[in-house]
Design an enzyme around this catalytic site. Structure first.
Site, PDB file in Angstrom:
ATOM      1  N   HIS A 155       0.812  -1.223   0.000  1.00  0.00           N
ATOM      2  CA  HIS A 155       0.000   0.000   0.000  1.00  0.00           C
ATOM      3  C   HIS A 155       0.843   1.269   0.000  1.00  0.00           C
ATOM      4  O   HIS A 155       0.323   2.356  -0.227  1.00  0.00           O
ATOM      5  CB  HIS A 155      -0.959  -0.012   1.199  1.00  0.00           C
ATOM      6  N   ASP A 363       3.144   9.403  -0.967  1.00  0.00           N
ATOM      7  CA  ASP A 363       1.974   8.626  -0.543  1.00  0.00           C
ATOM      8  C   ASP A 363       1.748   7.522  -1.563  1.00  0.00           C
ATOM      9  O   ASP A 363       1.784   7.792  -2.764  1.00  0.00           O
ATOM     10  CB  ASP A 363       0.738   9.538  -0.487  1.00  0.00           C
TER      11      ASP A 363
HETATM   12  C1  GDG Z   1      -2.228   3.707   3.150  1.00  0.00           C
HETATM   13  C2  GDG Z   1      -1.257   4.423   2.205  1.00  0.00           C
HETATM   14  C3  GDG Z   1      -2.950   4.321   0.391  1.00  0.00           C
HETATM   15  C4  GDG Z   1      -8.681   9.898   7.717  1.00  0.00           C
HETATM   16  N1  GDG Z   1      -8.995  10.597   8.826  1.00  0.00           N
HETATM   17  C5  GDG Z   1     -10.147  10.073   9.290  1.00  0.00           C
HETATM   18  C6  GDG Z   1     -10.518   9.020   8.449  1.00  0.00           C
HETATM   19  N2  GDG Z   1      -9.600   8.937   7.482  1.00  0.00           N
HETATM   20  C7  GDG Z   1      -9.676   7.992   6.370  1.00  0.00           C
HETATM   21  C8  GDG Z   1      -9.737   8.688   5.045  1.00  0.00           C
HETATM   22  C9  GDG Z   1      -9.225   7.603   4.120  1.00  0.00           C
HETATM   23  C10 GDG Z   1      -8.223   6.874   5.002  1.00  0.00           C
HETATM   24  O1  GDG Z   1      -8.535   7.182   6.352  1.00  0.00           O
HETATM   25  C11 GDG Z   1      -6.794   7.359   4.746  1.00  0.00           C
HETATM   26  O2  GDG Z   1      -6.377   6.765   3.554  1.00  0.00           O
HETATM   27  P1  GDG Z   1      -5.110   7.273   2.763  1.00  0.00           P
HETATM   28  O3  GDG Z   1      -5.078   6.558   1.476  1.00  0.00           O
HETATM   29  O4  GDG Z   1      -5.275   8.735   2.549  1.00  0.00           O
HETATM   30  O5  GDG Z   1      -3.845   7.033   3.685  1.00  0.00           O
HETATM   31  P2  GDG Z   1      -3.191   5.860   4.651  1.00  0.00           P
HETATM   32  O6  GDG Z   1      -4.003   5.594   5.863  1.00  0.00           O
HETATM   33  O7  GDG Z   1      -1.811   6.337   4.911  1.00  0.00           O
HETATM   34  O8  GDG Z   1      -3.201   4.532   3.771  1.00  0.00           O
HETATM   35  C12 GDG Z   1      -2.016   5.247   1.181  1.00  0.00           C
HETATM   36  C13 GDG Z   1      -3.798   3.507   1.336  1.00  0.00           C
HETATM   37  O9  GDG Z   1      -3.010   2.806   2.314  1.00  0.00           O
HETATM   38  C14 GDG Z   1      -4.628   2.476   0.580  1.00  0.00           C
HETATM   39  O10 GDG Z   1      -3.783   1.673  -0.194  1.00  0.00           O
HETATM   40  O11 GDG Z   1      -3.811   5.142  -0.392  1.00  0.00           O
HETATM   41  O12 GDG Z   1      -1.109   5.854   0.278  1.00  0.00           O
HETATM   42  O13 GDG Z   1      -0.374   5.280   2.968  1.00  0.00           O
HETATM   43  O14 GDG Z   1     -10.244   6.702   3.780  1.00  0.00           O
HETATM   44  O15 GDG Z   1     -11.039   9.134   4.792  1.00  0.00           O
HETATM   45  N3  GDG Z   1     -11.622   8.267   8.622  1.00  0.00           N
HETATM   46  C15 GDG Z   1     -12.398   8.571   9.697  1.00  0.00           C
HETATM   47  N4  GDG Z   1     -12.080   9.578  10.570  1.00  0.00           N
HETATM   48  C16 GDG Z   1     -10.984  10.360  10.405  1.00  0.00           C
HETATM   49  O16 GDG Z   1     -10.737  11.268  11.188  1.00  0.00           O
HETATM   50  N5  GDG Z   1     -13.509   7.854   9.899  1.00  0.00           N
END
Ligand code: GDG
Length: 468
Positions: A155, A363
């Site tokens: 990821h 990212d």
């Molecule tokens: C890894 C990789 C890759 C965030 N704050 C809250 C919340 N979130 C949710 C977002 C989104 C998720 O968490 C974050 O996803 P990301 O993709 O932006 O980042 P990572 O957690 O670092 O994920 C990344 C991912 O894996 C998938 O392969 O895209 O690059 O680093 O869904 O909305 N959700 C809630 N409250 C929050 O305060 N409920």
């Protein structure tokens, strides 16, 4: 049909899913067809560690989890996974801390995970392992005689040999990765970097589709960008934008527009640079003072690590500085909260926001960018400002792409976004939405599983009798 077995470090148990931040859980929820098994760490620590497997069922899915001992938690999770591999894979060599004992702890936990999963497996299960915590898992399962198809999805980004080989024992991890049947990456450049590492260290060369032979077996490295359930999220945003939290937020803004940032509180997300950019924005474009409020939601994560504690202190300082400088008695330019918000509330907030500023320094993909696009009102969509160094930038080219290290460029993009005509916003948004709606989480899962399904089962190991 084969049963799907998902293995990931943290298992998002049904009762804790709503408010947790994290991309993996969000995306895989869509792959879970009833009958599947999800295996991993419970998130708890106990003296017995992985000796006991906790099993629960919900909506036809079986969740099997094990605990970690305090020592395993420290070496496997805190020190090696998050203190060495995470900074390495995000090109932050300066933050990499390596101790052989932590690496041994990492391998030991992977071995224990394999041993706990082994009795739960059926001969035709397809096993799909997720993320950097579990790179050696296939090696350990094979050592136990598991012949099933085993795939791995990373990821995070993957980094070129000049960076990856800085990690002591990097060769062993590359061998572990090549032991899977299918290895998935978000982008072409991550796959290319991985294949370069293989060529340089293991003298393995792949064809243009990422196929190569390793130890006499075919392996395939695929590009499979992760996505979201775009129409489901759009519906959620439409509903919750009319709900009580969104109404309270809108009322609190007065006449000011909303810009939003939503990230786990992590140094890879570029929050300090982003806040500096917000300061530059109000300095360079004073006409927007009072007319824009920036809301940053940064759910705390990995607080046990020094780098994360330093980040929090730094962010507290910058936020104080900006608000001290630009606030009026009835307007605060930068609202910053480190508590998680419920997912449906978040969807409604995205829809209210005229700008989203998604500027990670690196990212793997970044799902927030996709969620923001999905959540917009087609009649009056907002503008996405996106880092060139997020995997999402490879497909989301109609966003305003910026260098996340350049606060002047981010500030200028914020100004451009706020000044953009409705026609241009609609054009950009429609193209972005079409892409997000096409590359869904469901497509991501089916592409990966169809590749995995096409690989052959391992031949049975010759037994002593067969040899004699
Ligand atoms: C890894 C990789 C890759 C965030 N704050 C809250 C919340 N979130 C949710 C977002 C989104 C998720 O968490 C974050 O996803 P990301 O993709 O932006 O980042 P990572 O957690 O670092 O994920 C990344 C991912 O894996 C998938 O392969 O895209 O690059 O680093 O869904 O909305 N959700 C809630 N409250 C929050 O305060 N409920």
């Amino acid at each position: 049909m084969s049963r799907l077995v998902i293995v990931s470090n943290r298992v998002p148990l049904p009762n804790e899913r709503a408010a947790r931040a994290g991309g993996l859980a969000v995306a895989l929820a869509d792959a879970l067809i009833p009958g599947s098994l999800w295996f991993g760490w419970s998130g708890r620590r106990s003296a017995r560690g992985s000796a006991v497997t906790h099993v629960q069922r919900s909506e036809g899915i079986t969740y099997a989890t094990v605990d970690l001992t305090d020592a395993d938690y420290q070496s496997f999770y805190v020190n090696f996974s998050n203190g060495a591999l995470w900074p390495l894979l995000h090109s932050r060599l300066g933050l990499l801390e390596f101790q052989s004992s932590d690496y041994e702890g990492y391998r030991h936990v992977n071995q224990q995970f394999a041993a706990a999963l082994f009795p739960l497996l059926r001969p035709d299960d397809m096993i799909w392992v997720h993320d950097y915590h579990l790179i050696p898992l296939a090696t350990e399962l094979r050592a136990l005689g598991v012949r099933n198809r085993i795939g791995f999805f990373l990821h995070t980004p993957f980094v070129p040999p000049s960076t990856f080989l800085a990690l002591p024992r990097a060769n062993e991890l590359l061998t572990d990765l090549a032991t899977y049947d299918v290895i998935g990456f978000h982008t072409r450049s991550y796959r290319r970097a991985f294949l370069e590492c293989l060529a340089e260290t293991l003298d393995v060369s792949a064809d243009k589709d990422g196929r190569f032979m390793f130890n006499g077996r075919p392996v395939c490295a695929i590009v499979d960008p992760i996505g979201i359930d775009a129409t489901g999220f759009a519906q959620l945003a439409d509903d919750t934008a009319r709900g009580p939290e969104a109404r309270m937020l809108r009322e609190s803004l007065g006449r000011s527009n909303l810009a939003i940032g939503v990230d786990r509180l992590d140094y890879s997300k570029g929050l300090a640079n982003r806040f500096e950019a917000v300061g530059r924005f109000f300095h360079s474009y004073p006409q927007h003072r009072r007319h824009l409020t920036f809301l940053q939601i940064a759910a705390r994560s990995r607080e046990e690590q020094g780098a994360y504690q330093r980040l929090r202190r730094e962010l507290d300082r910058i936020v104080g500085d900006i608000n001290g400088r630009y606030s009026e008695f009835d307007w605060t330019p930068l609202r910053y909260m480190t508590r998680a918000v419920k997912r449906d509330t978040l969807a409604g907030f995205f829809r209210l926001a005229r700008l989203a500023v998604v500027t990670p320094l690196r990212d793997g993909m970044n799902l927030v960018a996709k969620e923001y696009v999905a959540a917009q009102d087609p009649q009056d969509p907002g503008v996405l400002i996106l880092s060139r160094f997020a995997g999402a930038a490879e497909e989301m080219t109609e966003a305003l792409l910026v260098n996340p290290y350049d606060s002047d460029e981010i500030a200028a993009a914020m100004h451009a976004g706020l000044s953009m005509s409705l026609g241009e916003r609609q054009l950009r948004w429609q193209t972005l939405f079409d892409k997000v709606a096409e590359n869904t989480a469901e497509r991501f899962c089916s592409v990966f599983l169809s590749h995995l399904g096409r690989t052959d089962l391992r031949p049975e190991r010759p037994t002593l009798r067969a040899i004699s």
